[in-house]
Design a protein around this motif. Sequence first.
Motif, PDB file in Angstrom:
ATOM      1  N   VAL A 186       0.849  -1.229   0.393  1.00 38.88           N
ATOM      2  CA  VAL A 186       0.228  -0.291  -0.493  1.00 38.88           C
ATOM      3  C   VAL A 186       0.622   1.025  -0.260  1.00 38.88           C
ATOM      4  N   TYR A 187       2.025   1.254   0.990  1.00 40.80           N
ATOM      5  CA  TYR A 187       3.127   2.193   0.755  1.00 40.80           C
ATOM      6  C   TYR A 187       3.776   2.459   0.255  1.00 40.80           C
ATOM      7  N   LYS A 188       4.058   1.709  -0.358  1.00 39.45           N
ATOM      8  CA  LYS A 188       4.728   1.599  -1.689  1.00 39.45           C
ATOM      9  C   LYS A 188       6.636   1.594  -1.176  1.00 39.45           C
ATOM     10  N   LEU A 189       6.664   0.489  -0.451  1.00 39.74           N
ATOM     11  CA  LEU A 189       7.795   1.047   0.661  1.00 39.74           C
ATOM     12  C   LEU A 189       8.774  -0.250   0.087  1.00 39.74           C
ATOM     13  N   ASP A 190       9.894   0.379   0.101  1.00 40.31           N
ATOM     14  CA  ASP A 190      11.164  -0.425  -0.481  1.00 40.31           C
ATOM     15  C   ASP A 190      11.435  -1.565   0.212  1.00 40.31           C
ATOM     16  N   GLU A 191      11.518  -1.606   1.449  1.00 36.86           N
ATOM     17  CA  GLU A 191      11.503  -2.625   2.178  1.00 36.86           C
ATOM     18  C   GLU A 191      10.468  -2.540   3.751  1.00 36.86           C
ATOM     19  N   MET A 192      10.016  -3.906   4.597  1.00 38.41           N
ATOM     20  CA  MET A 192       9.247  -3.740   5.352  1.00 38.41           C
ATOM     21  C   MET A 192      10.240  -3.271   6.628  1.00 38.41           C
ATOM     22  N   THR A 193      10.291  -2.354   7.344  1.00 37.87           N
ATOM     23  CA  THR A 193      11.334  -2.355   8.914  1.00 37.87           C
ATOM     24  C   THR A 193      10.177  -2.568   9.659  1.00 37.87           C
ATOM     25  N   TYR A 194      11.071  -2.767  10.760  1.00 39.49           N
ATOM     26  CA  TYR A 194      10.210  -2.836  12.551  1.00 39.49           C
ATOM     27  C   TYR A 194       9.623  -1.527  12.283  1.00 39.49           C
ATOM     28  N   ALA A 195      10.132  -0.133  11.710  1.00 37.34           N
ATOM     29  CA  ALA A 195       9.786   0.736  11.952  1.00 37.34           C
ATOM     30  C   ALA A 195       8.717   1.645  11.891  1.00 37.34           C
ATOM     31  N   ASP A 196       7.855   0.925  10.355  1.00 40.31           N
ATOM     32  CA  ASP A 196       6.914   0.632   9.520  1.00 40.31           C
ATOM     33  C   ASP A 196       5.744  -0.052  10.247  1.00 40.31           C
ATOM     34  N   LEU A 197       5.952  -0.879  11.456  1.00 37.42           N
ATOM     35  CA  LEU A 197       4.799  -1.636  11.760  1.00 37.42           C
ATOM     36  C   LEU A 197       3.783  -1.105  12.194  1.00 37.42           C
ATOM     37  N   LYS A 198       3.260  -0.492  12.663  1.00 38.81           N
ATOM     38  CA  LYS A 198       2.655   0.494  13.758  1.00 38.81           C
ATOM     39  C   LYS A 198       1.540   1.611  12.569  1.00 38.81           C
ATOM     40  N   LEU A 199       2.001   2.009  10.999  1.00 39.26           N
ATOM     41  CA  LEU A 199       1.226   1.889   9.847  1.00 39.26           C
ATOM     42  C   LEU A 199      -0.237   1.837  10.334  1.00 39.26           C
ATOM     43  N   SER A 200      -0.975   2.681   9.821  1.00 36.73           N
ATOM     44  CA  SER A 200      -2.552   1.990   9.033  1.00 36.73           C
ATOM     45  C   SER A 200      -2.572   2.211   7.833  1.00 36.73           C
ATOM     46  N   ILE A 201      -3.987   1.708   6.856  1.00 36.67           N
ATOM     47  CA  ILE A 201      -4.097   1.280   5.745  1.00 36.67           C
ATOM     48  C   ILE A 201      -5.061   3.158   5.852  1.00 36.67           C
ATOM     49  N   ASP A 202      -4.668   3.678   5.278  1.00 41.07           N
ATOM     50  CA  ASP A 202      -5.626   5.397   4.515  1.00 41.07           C
ATOM     51  C   ASP A 202      -6.379   4.458   3.474  1.00 41.07           C
ATOM     52  N   SER A 203      -7.560   4.177   3.651  1.00 45.46           N
ATOM     53  CA  SER A 203      -8.762   3.928   2.741  1.00 45.46           C
ATOM     54  C   SER A 203      -9.739   5.625   2.174  1.00 45.46           C
ATOM     55  N   GLY A 204      -9.370   6.237   2.271  1.00 40.74           N
ATOM     56  CA  GLY A 204     -10.099   7.464   1.786  1.00 40.74           C
ATOM     57  C   GLY A 204     -10.855   7.994   2.699  1.00 40.74           C
ATOM     58  N   PHE A 205     -10.608   6.919   3.932  1.00 44.57           N
ATOM     59  CA  PHE A 205     -12.017   7.421   4.315  1.00 44.57           C
ATOM     60  C   PHE A 205     -11.673   8.066   5.949  1.00 44.57           C
ATOM     61  N   SER A 206     -10.723   8.100   6.444  1.00 40.99           N
ATOM     62  CA  SER A 206      -9.964   8.182   7.429  1.00 40.99           C
ATOM     63  C   SER A 206     -10.635   9.231   8.011  1.00 40.99           C
ATOM     64  N   LYS A 207     -10.859   9.982   9.332  1.00 44.51           N
ATOM     65  CA  LYS A 207     -10.922  12.163   9.602  1.00 44.51           C
ATOM     66  C   LYS A 207     -10.355  12.027  10.933  1.00 44.51           C
ATOM     67  N   GLU A 208     -10.310  13.035  11.495  1.00 42.45           N
ATOM     68  CA  GLU A 208     -10.639  13.699  13.082  1.00 42.45           C
ATOM     69  C   GLU A 208     -11.887  13.510  13.760  1.00 42.45           C
ATOM     70  N   ILE A 209     -11.680  12.895  14.912  1.00 41.95           N
ATOM     71  CA  ILE A 209     -12.503  12.520  15.220  1.00 41.95           C
ATOM     72  C   ILE A 209     -12.862  13.983  16.846  1.00 41.95           C
ATOM     73  N   GLU A 210     -13.320  14.338  17.089  1.00 37.84           N
ATOM     74  CA  GLU A 210     -13.141  15.109  18.049  1.00 37.84           C
ATOM     75  C   GLU A 210     -13.709  14.503  19.428  1.00 37.84           C
TER      76      GLU A 210
END
Length: 603
Positions: free
Chosen positions: A291-315
């Motif tokens: 999804v993020y077109k990463l050159d390699e999947m590293t441990y520093a990338d594991l907390k990513l979430s998928i941006d589906s185009g819906f995500s929004k800020e929730i007060e």
Amino acid sequence: MEDIMVKRNEVDIKETWKLEDLFENDEKFYEELDKTIKKSENFKKTYNEIDSSDKLYKGLKDLSEIYGAMHRLGSFAGISTEVDANDPHPQKRYANFGAKASEINANLAFFDGLLTKIDEKIVNEVRENHKDYDYFLKRALDKKYHILDDAAEEVISKLSPTFDAPYGEYASLRYGDIKVDDIKIDGKNIPLNHNTFEEYYETDKNAEIRRAAFKNYHKALSRYESGNGAIYNTHINNEKILANLRGFDSVIDMLLDYQDIPREIYDNHIDTIMEKLPKHMRKYANILKKVYKLDEMTYADLKLSIDSGFSKEIEIEEARDYIIDGLKVLGEDYVEMLKKAFSDRWIDYAQNEGKRTGAFCDTPYGSHSYIMTTYNKDMSQVMTLAHELGHAGHFENTNKNQDAINTDVSMYFVESPSTANEITMERYLLKNAKDDREKLWVLDTMISKTYYHNFVTHFLEAAFQREVYERIDKGESLTAGDFKEIFGEKLKEFWGEDVKLVEGADLTWMRQPHYYMGLYPYTYSAGLTIGTKVSDKIINGNDKDIKNWREVLNLGSTLSPMDLAKKAGVDMTNTKALEETIEFIGEIIDQIDELCEKLGLYE
């Protein structure tokens, strides 16, 4: 982002909890503390011998009253230290409480031993006539082979502040001393500390920012790893000494005895997850990579979430409405509790310097709940609030229906109500999703937040912790280097070749306080297994299932953790429920993969 972290005294009071509901001020706190010391002294004089079931029952009632007061006092002293490590006043108050609490515990220390010495007919008569005390007294009798003489127990109680010191030292080191260097990206300075890293930059969609933040954060940890290692080694060796004194075969056996869980269940739980979960989570890691077109999947990338185009800020107001709507199935009184939590300032969600990361709920006996979190307007934080309100709903009900002596629910079960709430919320959102993008958003929240946190983060802690204790039981003394090596090995075993373990990954062991709380880490996945099954009954079952669950929330510690799970309709005596939950995780990840493909996120 530069203006996020303010001093505690600059925070809007509406974003903080109302601690004065517990004790109006220090004067009232110390007044209650002195009264409780006197009650414990009178208890020791009154119940130094018991010759009738009536006296034993009265003793349990009086002991329960002291326990309730201790819970309120300990909560007031303890949770105030968690929101501002830079304020010395709460730290001093907590230290004062610890010293006084050790006196109280020393005065009560004789009672466990006494229960194993008095005529069993007296004990059994109370068990028969007062069923609420049956499990408590059964557990008391089970301790007979591990209780020392009264003098030794009193000494151990008086030394409890010393035994508990490593946790305080860890918290002071991490939240007070460790400073993280800022990062610069495209000429812009980005401030880093524990909160900004874990709440924002660890999950930042910009790989350069995310990886630079990870690097600087773990560099900061590395400067303190020797000191942290010494603190942790002191803690586990203290536990080893206690296990030996009490005649346990191992530290693990002693800590499982506290939970009333057999060693076989503990080992099978950890082994089953390590065998069956990695293939699913490695697939999820590769989805993130694509999804993020990463050159390699590293441990520093594991907390990513998928941006589906819906995500929004929730007060926070919208978060409240989501939670109330999602959990209203649990009943009108439960909804009223949720509303009060928001309106009456049970929740401290402010962001300020010196505040610990993570979240917790404490429900002092005779008071309302207190929830600490750091709210960043992300859906994951809505789930965190639902989770902590699950703890609140559990202990609000338990405290109303049980004496304080019966509210010490086994750690094995305690995460079940919280995770049941979390999954129920997510099932509700999924059911109401209007399109594939919203559906993907919910499914990914389930994996990236709920299941990742409990079935990966805390599971890896559990696997690490088991090996640490096994080495300690063999007589080894461990250093920071050993902890780093052990954690690195567990990461490799879990992630294989699918995730590159960048520098600092093996320092993750330094990021959690759970190691100072017994065998806590593995219970998250145990609780989430029960929670997953219960949530299915709440959403897809009938009124009887919901009524049954509400009754379980009233029971406190009047049943064993296995019997509480059974009462909730979940058999945890084997690995079937756990394996089904792991397969459920796999099914969610398969759906995420299909939706990413369908929505063109791999292109």
